[in-house]
Each structure stands twice: as structure tokens, then as C-alpha cells.
Design an enzyme around this catalytic site. Structure first.
Site, PDB file in Angstrom:
ATOM      1  N   GLY A   1       0.852  -1.196   0.000  1.00  0.00           N
ATOM      2  CA  GLY A   1       0.000   0.000   0.000  1.00  0.00           C
ATOM      3  C   GLY A   1       0.887   1.245   0.000  1.00  0.00           C
ATOM      4  N   PHE A   2       0.329   2.360   0.468  1.00  0.00           N
ATOM      5  CA  PHE A   2       1.099   3.616   0.496  1.00  0.00           C
ATOM      6  C   PHE A   2       2.419   3.434   1.244  1.00  0.00           C
ATOM      7  CE2 PHE A   2      -3.090   5.460  -0.245  1.00  0.00           C
ATOM      8  CZ  PHE A   2      -2.795   6.511  -1.094  1.00  0.00           C
TER       9      PHE A   2
ATOM     10  N   GLU B   1     -17.929  11.284   2.693  1.00  0.00           N
ATOM     11  CA  GLU B   1     -17.676  11.338   1.245  1.00  0.00           C
ATOM     12  C   GLU B   1     -18.608  10.371   0.510  1.00  0.00           C
ATOM     13  OE1 GLU B   1     -13.389  10.809   0.806  1.00  0.00           O
ATOM     14  OE2 GLU B   1     -13.150  12.988   0.778  1.00  0.00           O
TER      15      GLU B   1
ATOM     16  N   VAL C   1       0.537 -13.357   3.464  1.00  0.00           N
ATOM     17  CA  VAL C   1       1.387 -13.762   4.584  1.00  0.00           C
ATOM     18  C   VAL C   1       0.474 -14.159   5.748  1.00  0.00           C
ATOM     19  CG1 VAL C   1       3.143 -12.974   6.210  1.00  0.00           C
ATOM     20  CG2 VAL C   1       3.219 -12.240   3.816  1.00  0.00           C
TER      21      VAL C   1
ATOM     22  N   ASP D   1      -0.959   2.201   8.427  1.00  0.00           N
ATOM     23  CA  ASP D   1      -2.160   1.831   9.188  1.00  0.00           C
ATOM     24  C   ASP D   1      -1.933   0.632  10.096  1.00  0.00           C
ATOM     25  OD1 ASP D   1      -3.546   3.753   7.805  1.00  0.00           O
ATOM     26  OD2 ASP D   1      -5.094   2.408   7.034  1.00  0.00           O
TER      27      ASP D   1
HETATM   28  C1  LIG Z   1     -12.447   4.542   2.129  1.00  0.00           C
HETATM   29  C2  LIG Z   1     -11.192   5.199   2.585  1.00  0.00           C
HETATM   30  C3  LIG Z   1     -10.945   6.535   2.293  1.00  0.00           C
HETATM   31  C4  LIG Z   1      -9.759   7.142   2.688  1.00  0.00           C
HETATM   32  N1  LIG Z   1      -9.544   8.456   2.363  1.00  0.00           N
HETATM   33  C5  LIG Z   1      -8.365   9.024   2.691  1.00  0.00           C
HETATM   34  C6  LIG Z   1      -8.071  10.370   2.303  1.00  0.00           C
HETATM   35  O1  LIG Z   1      -8.906  11.043   1.683  1.00  0.00           O
HETATM   36  N2  LIG Z   1      -6.861  10.886   2.640  1.00  0.00           N
HETATM   37  C7  LIG Z   1      -5.934  10.158   3.322  1.00  0.00           C
HETATM   38  O2  LIG Z   1      -4.835  10.649   3.594  1.00  0.00           O
HETATM   39  N3  LIG Z   1      -6.182   8.895   3.698  1.00  0.00           N
HETATM   40  C8  LIG Z   1      -7.361   8.312   3.401  1.00  0.00           C
HETATM   41  N4  LIG Z   1      -7.617   7.028   3.767  1.00  0.00           N
HETATM   42  C9  LIG Z   1      -6.604   6.306   4.547  1.00  0.00           C
HETATM   43  C10 LIG Z   1      -5.497   5.762   3.673  1.00  0.00           C
HETATM   44  O3  LIG Z   1      -6.018   5.155   2.512  1.00  0.00           O
HETATM   45  C11 LIG Z   1      -4.697   4.762   4.493  1.00  0.00           C
HETATM   46  O4  LIG Z   1      -4.221   5.421   5.633  1.00  0.00           O
HETATM   47  C12 LIG Z   1      -3.531   4.191   3.699  1.00  0.00           C
HETATM   48  O5  LIG Z   1      -4.006   3.441   2.614  1.00  0.00           O
HETATM   49  C13 LIG Z   1      -2.675   3.289   4.604  1.00  0.00           C
HETATM   50  O6  LIG Z   1      -1.623   2.801   3.836  1.00  0.00           O
HETATM   51  P1  LIG Z   1      -0.948   1.425   4.256  1.00  0.00           P
HETATM   52  O7  LIG Z   1       0.136   1.191   3.254  1.00  0.00           O
HETATM   53  O8  LIG Z   1      -0.595   1.438   5.684  1.00  0.00           O
HETATM   54  O9  LIG Z   1      -2.078   0.343   4.095  1.00  0.00           O
HETATM   55  P2  LIG Z   1      -2.911  -0.131   2.734  1.00  0.00           P
HETATM   56  O10 LIG Z   1      -2.887   0.998   1.770  1.00  0.00           O
HETATM   57  O11 LIG Z   1      -4.161  -0.623   3.275  1.00  0.00           O
HETATM   58  O12 LIG Z   1      -1.987  -1.287   2.218  1.00  0.00           O
HETATM   59  C14 LIG Z   1      -1.858  -2.489   2.903  1.00  0.00           C
HETATM   60  C15 LIG Z   1      -1.520  -3.575   1.893  1.00  0.00           C
HETATM   61  O13 LIG Z   1      -1.253  -4.781   2.608  1.00  0.00           O
HETATM   62  C16 LIG Z   1      -1.797  -5.884   1.921  1.00  0.00           C
HETATM   63  N5  LIG Z   1      -2.003  -6.967   2.885  1.00  0.00           N
HETATM   64  C17 LIG Z   1      -2.789  -6.975   3.977  1.00  0.00           C
HETATM   65  N6  LIG Z   1      -2.663  -8.124   4.649  1.00  0.00           N
HETATM   66  C18 LIG Z   1      -1.770  -8.862   3.971  1.00  0.00           C
HETATM   67  C19 LIG Z   1      -1.219 -10.154   4.167  1.00  0.00           C
HETATM   68  N7  LIG Z   1      -1.556 -10.911   5.219  1.00  0.00           N
HETATM   69  N8  LIG Z   1      -0.335 -10.615   3.265  1.00  0.00           N
HETATM   70  C20 LIG Z   1       0.010  -9.868   2.185  1.00  0.00           C
HETATM   71  N9  LIG Z   1      -0.473  -8.639   1.953  1.00  0.00           N
HETATM   72  C21 LIG Z   1      -1.341  -8.133   2.834  1.00  0.00           C
HETATM   73  C22 LIG Z   1      -3.095  -5.335   1.328  1.00  0.00           C
HETATM   74  O14 LIG Z   1      -3.493  -6.097   0.197  1.00  0.00           O
HETATM   75  C23 LIG Z   1      -2.676  -3.901   0.952  1.00  0.00           C
HETATM   76  O15 LIG Z   1      -2.215  -3.828  -0.375  1.00  0.00           O
HETATM   77  C24 LIG Z   1      -8.799   6.400   3.393  1.00  0.00           C
HETATM   78  C25 LIG Z   1      -9.041   5.062   3.703  1.00  0.00           C
HETATM   79  C26 LIG Z   1     -10.229   4.463   3.313  1.00  0.00           C
HETATM   80  C27 LIG Z   1     -10.473   3.013   3.636  1.00  0.00           C
END
Ligand SMILES: Cc1cc2nc3c(=O)[nH]c(=O)nc-3n(C[C@H](O)[C@H](O)[C@H](O)COP(=O)(O)OP(=O)(O)OC[C@H]3O[C@@H](n4cnc5c(N)ncnc54)[C@H](O)[C@@H]3O)c2cc1C
Length: 441
Positions: A21-22, A179, A88, A314
Site C-alpha cells: 500500500g502507500f 464522502e 502472509v 495503518d
Molecule cells: C475509504 C477510505 C478513504 C480514505 N480516504 C483518505 C483520504 O482522503 N486521505 C488520506 O490521507 N487517507 C485516506 N484514507 C486512509 C489511507 O487510505 C490509508 O491510511 C492508507 O491506505 C494506509 O496505507 P498502508 O500502506 O498502511 O495500508 P494499505 O494501503 O491498506 O496497504 C496495505 C496492503 O497490505 C496488503 N495486505 C494486507 N494483509 C496482507 C497479508 N496478510 N499478506 C500480504 N499482503 C497483505 C493489502 O493487500 C494492501 O495492499 C482512506 C481510507 C479508506 C479506507
């Protein structure tokens, strides 16, 4: 500053990143520029999903491929990165060894945990089984099909309206719920408008559809200023959204919800935007987790008591300047991914790690066409209306991963804005169509 390491082919370190993800993707990109590391990025999907725009897929403004990006494409040009599509399931944190659902094992010198979030139902009876969360591309496509299935069913048989076919309940009035409610209000007004148009459901009256936004708090968008909250509430009401604030959802059934004030609402579409917790992997790590089942980390993003293990975005509780955990935001995830990469390179160079400092660029939320709120920068300079709407479009287009997606999203937004016509109102998940209208327990 990121240390520049001279290339030494005999000491290449292997970094395992869980989640693209991000957070994970930004970490991988920053590390990949360094020849002394090789990276294996594991994700259960072969794409990165852009969660801030999920509601636009659910309301048929954007097609799914505008908000999902192939991970290999996003990391192209980096021969030291290997992407594996694998889930995982468990990790030995001491040995830096992980197992996948498909039966493979991987071992690395460093471990980066960035598996993101999932919906938190807070034990609400029936919520897990009967609601539509909005946290993944799959969720958004499923919800879009369910909304369209309801409209098609009511158009075919208006007697189903009494059974809740056109009652839509959104739980949670934070940015996701707000939203979704605003965009859905625009969608429903266009779909059920009185004036006959090519796209409207001709046998459905505009006043038959109801969107209810339910939240236990007393304002929408609780993280924003009172002025922004008042504006957002007004804009939602103009779109026909009914606010049920100071009210919680007590129970969700197959064809109804019960609110904390005792009201029972017939509905077959309850959208869950009521809260987050860490992805399920966090409970398989054998360590004590913190708030929201997330991994508590130190100021340098390492997990206390372990060597070479980081948690990000997250998936982690990252403390801000005030000592409280930072919110689950794309900007926190992105910046923590970059900081983690820097700290791994410092570790490899034998230098002390740097603490993570979050650069707060502000918050924004879109309520619908021409309506948005933004609080820019750490000092929260407030914007509302068309100017905030334009800022929202610019910021979100800029964040999209590929140039193609940026252009396509702008074209779709322009069609929606100027032409009033939406993209993909296609009911492509037929499993959302068969509904037992008499099975409401
Ligand atoms: C509907 C919605 C709207 C949002 N709007 C905003 C906004 O307007 N502005 C803003 O700043 N933030 C927003 N957010 C929050 C933002 O999207 C998250 O904070 C951000 O995506 C977190 O990034 P991350 O990389 O931690 O997790 P994610 O982007 O969730 O990436 C996690 C990755 O881990 C993978 N994964 C999970 N478990 C496993 C596993 N066991 N094995 C392998 N892969 C796995 C998933 O497939 C995913 O690709 C929003 C969130 C949501 C749900």
C-alpha cells in the site's frame, strides 16, 4: 539524509516488505535506489489500491482500474525488487521468517510490516455478516453492484420499496462515511430525478430513495473545525442525506438495522464506515498489540524488543508530536514508508536511526459536486466550496500512481461535473442480485 552506500555485491541485504500500500510501496521505492539491498514485496493482491477514491468506484464515478495499480508496474526499472502475490499468514519475528497461505517461506535481514487495516465492527451484532464495508477494491465493486441491484429491483417491482429496497444506511460520519454519503446523494438524485432522462430509472420517484448517515457523535467530520462541520452537514442535507447524529447502530439484520434510539429501519444495504483496526495478520505475530490491534512502534518505527523489524502506516501506532497515535492517513503511511527505508539504510551503514517526524499537510474531504472542505497545513487554513473542491481534485489526481490514471480520472471527473454523466454503472457482480426479500429476522 539517506546514507549513500558504495556497492558491495558480497553484502547485499534482503528486505522483506509485507503489504504494497502507500507505506510498503514508498518504502520499497526508496530502498530500491540502493544497490546494496534486494527487496521482496509480498501482497495478497498484485495491485496497490488507492483507498481515498474507493467511494467513487462504489458510486460509479470512476471505473475500478483508475484506482488500482499493478505493483510490478509501479516498481518497474528496479531489478533488485521482486514482487510476490501471496498472503502472509504467520511470521517468526526473531528469525525474520514468514510463511504464506500458499505454503512458501521467506527469510530476510530486515522485516517491514505494512499490511494496512480492515473494518472494525466493535462487536455490533450482525455487522460483520450483513454490512458492506468500504476498505478494498473488492468492497467498492461489491457495493456498487448492490446499490445498482437495489435500484433495478425497485424499478422492476416498486412494492419492494416498502421492504427497504431504496433505504441506504451509512454507519460512521468520518471522512469515509461523509464522502460516500455526499457522492451517493448526487448519484441517487441523478438516478431518481423527476425529469425523465436517458439514465434515470423512469418508474422511481425522486423522493422514494433515502440515505441515512448514522454516527454516535454529534457532528459529521469530527476531525474538522465546527465551521467545516456545519458546512458539510448542510451540503449533505441538500443532497437528500438524512443525518442521524448522537445515534449508534445497535444491530444489523438481513433486511433491517436497529438504531440505539430503538428505530428499526428496513434496508438491505448498510455501508460500514464505522472504524478501522489493523489487518488480521497483526494477531498472528505472537506479540502484544496496541490500540486498534495495531503494532506499537518506537520513534524510529522499529518494533520494541526486536532487531530489524519495522511496522508502518495503518498497521502501526505511530506517535505524533503530542504523544498520541497519528491518524490512519495516506500521508502518514507514505511518509513512514520513506522514513523506514532511510532507517534501514542507516542500520546497514552502522549509523544511528532517525526518529520519524510527520509533516502535517492538512486534511480534506469531498462532499459532492462543487462541495468540499479542506484545512491546509499544520495551521489548518480553512477552505470550503468550489475552491476546496478544486484543491481536492488536484491533490487526489497528483497522488494517483500512474500518469494514465491521472488523465483518465480527470476525464471521468469532467464528464461527471460538466455532463452529469457517470462512468461504469454496470452491475457486474451478479451475486449481489438475488435477495430474499422475505427473510428478515
Ligand atoms: C475509504 C477510505 C478513504 C480514505 N480516504 C483518505 C483520504 O482522503 N486521505 C488520506 O490521507 N487517507 C485516506 N484514507 C486512509 C489511507 O487510505 C490509508 O491510511 C492508507 O491506505 C494506509 O496505507 P498502508 O500502506 O498502511 O495500508 P494499505 O494501503 O491498506 O496497504 C496495505 C496492503 O497490505 C496488503 N495486505 C494486507 N494483509 C496482507 C497479508 N496478510 N499478506 C500480504 N499482503 C497483505 C493489502 O493487500 C494492501 O495492499 C482512506 C481510507 C479508506 C479506507
Amino acid at each position: 539524509m539517506t546514507p549513500a552506500l558504495a556497492h558491495n555485491p558480497n553484502s547485499v541485504k534482503h528486505i522483506l516488505i509485507v503489504g504494497g500500500g502507500f507505506a510498503g510501496l514508498n518504502c520499497a521505492r526508496k530502498l530500491a535506489a540502493n544497490p546494496n539491498v534486494r527487496i521482496t514485496l509480498l501482497d495478497k493482491n498484485n495491485y496497490q489500491q488507492f483507498q481515498p477514491l474507493l467511494y467513487q468506484v462504489a458510486t460509479a464515478i470512476l471505473p475500478p482500474d483508475n484506482i488500482a495499480f499493478n505493483l510490478r508496474g509501479a516498481l518497474k526499472g528496479h531489478p533488485n525488487v521482486d514482487v510476490k502475490m501471496a498472503e502472509v499468514v504467520s511470521i517468526d519475528l526473531d528469525k525474520h521468517m514468514l510463511q504464506t497461505a500458499e505454503g512458501q517461506e521467506y527469510q530476510g535481514d530486515f522485516l517491514v510490516l505494512a499490511a494496512g487495516s480492515k473494518a472494525n465492527f466493535f462487536g455490533t451484532p450482525g455487522a460483520d455478516e450483513h454490512t458492506y464495508p468500504l476498505y478494498s477494491l473488492h468492497d467498492a465493486e461489491r457495493l456498487r453492484s448492490r446499490i445498482l441491484a437495489m435500484l433495478e429491483s425497485a424499478e422492476r417491482d416498486p412494492s419492494l420499496i416498502a421492504k427497504g429496497a431504496l433505504n441506504f444506511v451509512i454507519v460512521g460520519a468520518g471522512p469515509t462515511g461523509t464522502e460516500m454519503a455526499g457522492a451517493f446523494g448526487d448519484m441517487l438524485q441523478a438516478s431518481l430525478r423527476r425529469k425523465i432522462s436517458d439514465r434515470a430509472y423512469k418508474d422511481l420517484r425522486a423522493d422514494r430513495g433515502q440515505i441515512l448517515l448514522v454516527d454516535g457523535g454529534h457532528a459529521v467530520l469530527s476531525a474538522f473545525s465546527p465551521k467545516a462541520q456545519t458546512y458539510a452537514a448542510k451540503m449533505l442535507e441538500e443532497r437528500g442525506v438524512q443525518l442521524r447524529l448522537g445515534t449508534r447502530v445497535k444491530e444489523v439484520g438481513n433486511g433491517h438495522v436497529v438504531l440505539s434510539d430503538g428505530t428499526r429501519i428496513p434496508t438491505h444495504t448498510v455501508i460500514w464506515a464505522g472504524g478501522l483496526k489493523a489487518a488480521p495478520l497483526s494477531s498472528n505475530l505472537g506479540i502484544k498489540t496496541g490500540q486498534g490491534s495495531r503494532i506499537d512502534v518506537q520513534a524510529d518505527l522499529t518494533v520494541p524488543g526486536l532487531t530489524g523489524v519495522y511496522a508502518l502506516g495503518d498497521f502501526a501506532n505511530i506517535l505524533g508530536k503530542d504523544g498520541n497515535p497519528l491518524p490512519q492517513l495516506g500521508s502518514v503511511a507514505e511518509q513512514s514508508g520513506k522514513c523506514c527505508a532511510k532507517n534501514i539504510l542507516l542500520d546497514i551503514a552502522g549509523m544511528p536511526r532517525a526518529p520519524f517526524h510527520y509533516l502535517d499537510k492538512g486534511i480534506m474531504a469531498m462532499i459532492g459536486r462543487n462541495s468540499a472542505v479542506a484545512e491546509v497545513g499544520e495551521h489548518r487554513h480553512e477552505l470550503q466550496g468550489a475552491i476546496a473542491f478544486a484543491a481536492w481534485l488536484g491533490v487526489h489526481a497528483a497522488l494517483l500512481t500512474s500518469t494514465r490514471a491521472k488523465i483518465e480520472a480527470f476525464v471521468d471527473w469532467a464528464w461527471d461535473y460538466f455532463g452529469g454523466s457517470r462512468g461504469d454503472a454496470v452491475l457486474d457482480r451478479s451475486e449481489e442480485l438475488p435477495i430474499d426479500w422475505n427473510d428478515d429476522k
